[in-house]
Design an enzyme around this catalytic site. Structure first.
Site, PDB file in Angstrom:
ATOM      1  N   HIS A 232      24.164  24.772 -49.482  1.00  0.00           N
ATOM      2  CA  HIS A 232      23.819  23.533 -50.195  1.00  0.00           C
ATOM      3  C   HIS A 232      23.956  23.819 -51.693  1.00  0.00           C
ATOM      4  O   HIS A 232      23.767  24.954 -52.123  1.00  0.00           O
ATOM      5  CB  HIS A 232      22.359  23.201 -49.837  1.00  0.00           C
ATOM      6  CG  HIS A 232      21.859  21.893 -50.355  1.00  0.00           C
ATOM      7  ND1 HIS A 232      21.458  21.697 -51.656  1.00  0.00           N
ATOM      8  CD2 HIS A 232      21.643  20.704 -49.728  1.00  0.00           C
ATOM      9  CE1 HIS A 232      21.021  20.458 -51.820  1.00  0.00           C
ATOM     10  NE2 HIS A 232      21.127  19.822 -50.666  1.00  0.00           N
TER      11      HIS A 232
ATOM     12  N   ASP B 215      17.388  30.366 -47.811  1.00  0.00           N
ATOM     13  CA  ASP B 215      17.071  28.952 -48.014  1.00  0.00           C
ATOM     14  C   ASP B 215      16.639  28.383 -46.658  1.00  0.00           C
ATOM     15  O   ASP B 215      17.462  28.130 -45.779  1.00  0.00           O
ATOM     16  CB  ASP B 215      18.322  28.241 -48.552  1.00  0.00           C
ATOM     17  CG  ASP B 215      18.136  26.726 -48.648  1.00  0.00           C
ATOM     18  OD1 ASP B 215      17.092  26.215 -48.180  1.00  0.00           O
ATOM     19  OD2 ASP B 215      19.043  26.065 -49.179  1.00  0.00           O
TER      20      ASP B 215
ATOM     21  N   GLN C   6      16.122  23.755 -43.997  1.00  0.00           N
ATOM     22  CA  GLN C   6      16.394  23.092 -42.715  1.00  0.00           C
ATOM     23  C   GLN C   6      15.869  23.900 -41.535  1.00  0.00           C
ATOM     24  O   GLN C   6      15.987  23.469 -40.390  1.00  0.00           O
ATOM     25  CB  GLN C   6      17.909  22.875 -42.538  1.00  0.00           C
ATOM     26  CG  GLN C   6      18.561  22.030 -43.608  1.00  0.00           C
ATOM     27  CD  GLN C   6      18.172  20.545 -43.511  1.00  0.00           C
ATOM     28  OE1 GLN C   6      17.587  20.096 -42.531  1.00  0.00           O
ATOM     29  NE2 GLN C   6      18.492  19.806 -44.550  1.00  0.00           N
TER      30      GLN C   6
ATOM     31  N   LYS D  84      11.074  17.771 -45.856  1.00  0.00           N
ATOM     32  CA  LYS D  84      11.884  17.869 -44.632  1.00  0.00           C
ATOM     33  C   LYS D  84      11.038  18.317 -43.451  1.00  0.00           C
ATOM     34  O   LYS D  84      11.514  18.374 -42.323  1.00  0.00           O
ATOM     35  CB  LYS D  84      13.038  18.844 -44.844  1.00  0.00           C
ATOM     36  CG  LYS D  84      14.014  18.360 -45.917  1.00  0.00           C
ATOM     37  CD  LYS D  84      15.305  19.102 -45.885  1.00  0.00           C
ATOM     38  CE  LYS D  84      16.068  19.001 -47.180  1.00  0.00           C
ATOM     39  NZ  LYS D  84      16.789  17.746 -47.368  1.00  0.00           N
TER      40      LYS D  84
ATOM     41  N   CYS E   6      25.749  17.310 -50.313  1.00  0.00           N
ATOM     42  CA  CYS E   6      25.459  18.344 -51.343  1.00  0.00           C
ATOM     43  C   CYS E   6      26.058  19.676 -50.941  1.00  0.00           C
ATOM     44  O   CYS E   6      25.427  20.738 -51.109  1.00  0.00           O
ATOM     45  CB  CYS E   6      23.963  18.480 -51.598  1.00  0.00           C
ATOM     46  SG  CYS E   6      23.201  16.987 -52.188  1.00  0.00           S
TER      47      CYS E   6
END
Ligand code: PLP
Length: 416
Positions: A133, A210, A213, A236, A374
C-alpha cells in the site's frame, strides 16, 4: 489463552445474530438492501463500539493525564485500557511497547522519521515489496530522499505471491530496514511474515509488518512472528477512524527520538531544553482521540468475544463461496490467487471499466471499491489502471454474494 488455542475455531457461532450487531446493515441504498462488500476499505461498526464512543462523551469526557478530577481519571483509564487491550490482542510482551497513533499511516511515518531517518546515510536502502500500500512506500521514499538512500523492491509472481528468495537476496548489508504488508489489501495474499522476519533477523535488519488488513481477520502474535515493528489501524478492525497503533520492541522504542513535540510527551520543559517522557508516551504528543480509543478497546473486546479463529474460518468459507461464484461470471478475471489468502477479491471484467461497474453495483445497493486501492506499483505490475474489489467480513452472508453476482450480471447487460 495461548496462540495455538486462539488459532483453533471453536463453538459454532450464530453469524446471523452477530450480523444484527451492525445497525448500518439494516440500511437501504437506492431502495435496495445494503450489501456492504468494502470492509478492506473500512469496516462497519457494531453497536458495542458505537455505544462505547457514545458513552465516553455522555459519561466520561475529559482530557487524559492532565486532570486529577474523577472524569479525568476515567478518561485516562479508558485510554490506557485501550493500550492494555491492544497489547494483549497483538501478543506484546509489555503494554509500553504499544504507541497509540491515528492509524497505520501515522505509525509507519513514526518509524520512518524516528527510527529509519537517523540511521540512513547515502547509499543505504530500505526493502519493500511490489504489493505494498502507498502507506508502506511513500514514508520510506520521503526519508530515503532526505538521506540519499533508495528503495529496493522484492518482486511478486503473476498469481500474487511474494518471491521470498528474491526478497532474501535483497537483504544486503546496506539495507537498514524492510517493510512488508502482512495481508495485501488488493490481492488478499497472506505473506509468510514469520519466515521473512527470520531472514531479516539473521542479517540484523529490522522488519516492519503492515498489519492493517491482518488485524481484523487473523489471530496475531507479534512475538511469534518475530518482527520488530507491527502497525495496525483501528477503523479496519471495527473500531473508530483516527485510531491505531504501533507495536515495537521496547529496546527499539527506547532508541527512537520523539517524532512530534508538545504536551503529554515531556518530563520537564525549560527554555534551555526539554526532557522527554519514557516510551510510549514520548510519541503521543497532544490530546489524543480518547473517545476513539474507548471505541477501539470495545472493538478488540468484540472481535475477541467472537474469536479470531472463528472469524478467520467464517471468512474463509465466504471467500471460497465468492471465488466460486465469481469464477462462473463470463469474462471475469480474478487478480490474486495465492493459496494463503484473506477474503479480498480483486477482479476485472472484459470490456468493462471498474468504476462503471462499481457505480452500477451501487445502484443495486452493493458497495464495492474500484480504483487503484492506493497501490499504484501493483496496478503497474498487472498492467491495469484499476480493479474492482470485493472484501468480505464475518457479518457477510452467502445471500449477499448471490446479490453481488446477480448485480454484476445486470450491470454487464447494461454495459455490453
Ligand atoms: N496499509 C494497508 C495494507 C491498507 O490497506 C491501508 C488502508 O487502506 C493502510 C495501510 C493505511 O491505513 P490508514 O489509512 O488507516 O492509516
Amino acid at each position: 489463552m495461548n496462540l495455538r488455542e486462539r488459532m483453533q475455531p471453536d463453538a459454532a457461532v450464530d453469524w446471523l445474530r452477530v450480523r444484527e450487531d451492525f445497525p448500518i446493515l439494516r440500511r437501504s441504498i437506492h431502495g435496495k438492501p445494503l450489501v456492504y462488500l468494502d470492509s478492506a476499505n473500512t469496516a462497519q461498526k457494531p453497536r458495542q463500539v458505537i455505544e462505547a464512543v457514545d458513552r465516553f462523551y455522555r459519561e466520561h469526557n475529559a482530557n487524559v493525564s492532565r486532570a486529577v478530577h474523577q472524569l479525568g481519571e476515567e478518561a485516562t483509564a479508558l485510554y490506557e485500557g485501550a493500550r492494555d487491550k491492544l497489547a494483549a490482542f497483538l501478543g506484546a510482551s509489555h503494554r509500553d511497547e504499544i504507541v497509540l497513533t491515528s492509524g497505520t499511516t501515522m505509525a509507519t511515518n513514526l518509524v520512518a522519521y524516528s527510527y529509519a531517518l537517523p540511521r540512513l546515510k547515502a547509499g543505504d536502502a530500505i526493502v519493500v515489496t511490489t504489493m505494498e500500500h502507498h502507506a508502506n512506500i511513500v514514508p520510506w521514499q520521503l526519508v530515503c530522499g532526505r538521506a540519499g538512500a533508495h528503495l529496493k523492491v522484492a518482486p511478486i509472481t503473476e498469481s500474487g505471491e511474494l518471491v521470498v528468495e528474491k526478497f532474501v537476496e535483497l537483504l544486503t548489508p546496506e539495507v537498514k530496514l524492510a517493510g512488508v504488508v502482512h495481508v495485501s489489501n488488493v490481492l488478499g495474499t497472506v505473506n509468510p511474515v514469520k519466515r521473512l522476519a527470520r531472514e531479516c533477523r539473521k542479517r540484523g535488519i529490522p522488519l516492519l509488518v503492515d498489519g492493517s488488513q491482518a488485524a481484523p481477520h487473523l489471530a496475531l502474535d507479534v512475538k511469534s512472528i518475530g518482527c520488530d515493528f507491527y502497525v495496525i489501524t483501528g477503523h479496519k478492525m471495527c473500531g473508530p477512524t483516527g485510531t491505531g497503533a504501533l507495536w515495537a520492541r521496547r529496546e527499539l522504542l527506547e532508541t527512537m527520538p520523539p517524532f512530534f513535540g508538545g504536551g503529554e510527551m515531556i518530563r520537564e520543559v525549560k527554555f534551555s531544553g526539554t526532557t522527554f517522557a519514557d516510551p510510549p508516551h514520548k510519541f503521543e504528543a497532544g490530546t489524543p482521540n480518547t473517545a476513539g480509543f474507548a471505541g477501539l478497546a470495545a472493538a478488540v473486546d468484540y472481535l475477541q468475544g467472537i474469536g479470531m479463529a472463528n472469524i478467520a474460518a467464517r471468512e474463509r468459507e465466504l471467500l471460497d463461496c465468492a471465488t466460486r461464484r465469481l469464477n462462473d461470471v463470463p469474462g471475469l478475471r480474478i487478480i490474486g490467487h495465492a493459496p494463503d489468502k484473506a477474503a479480498v477479491i480483486s477482479f476485472l471484467i472484459d470490456g468493462v471499466h471498474a468504476h462503471d461497474l462499481a457505480t452500477l453495483l451501487d445502484q443495486e445497493g452493493v458497495a464495492v471499491r474500484s480504483g487503484h486501492h492506493c497501490a499504484h506499483p501493483l496496478m503497474q505490475f498487472y498492467g491495469v489502471a484499476a480493479t474492482c474489489r470485493v472484501s468480505l467480513a464475518f457479518w457477510n452472508t452467502e445471500a449477499e454474494i448471490d446479490a453481488l453476482v446477480e448485480a454484476i450480471s445486470r450491470a454487464r447487460e447494461l454495459l455490453a
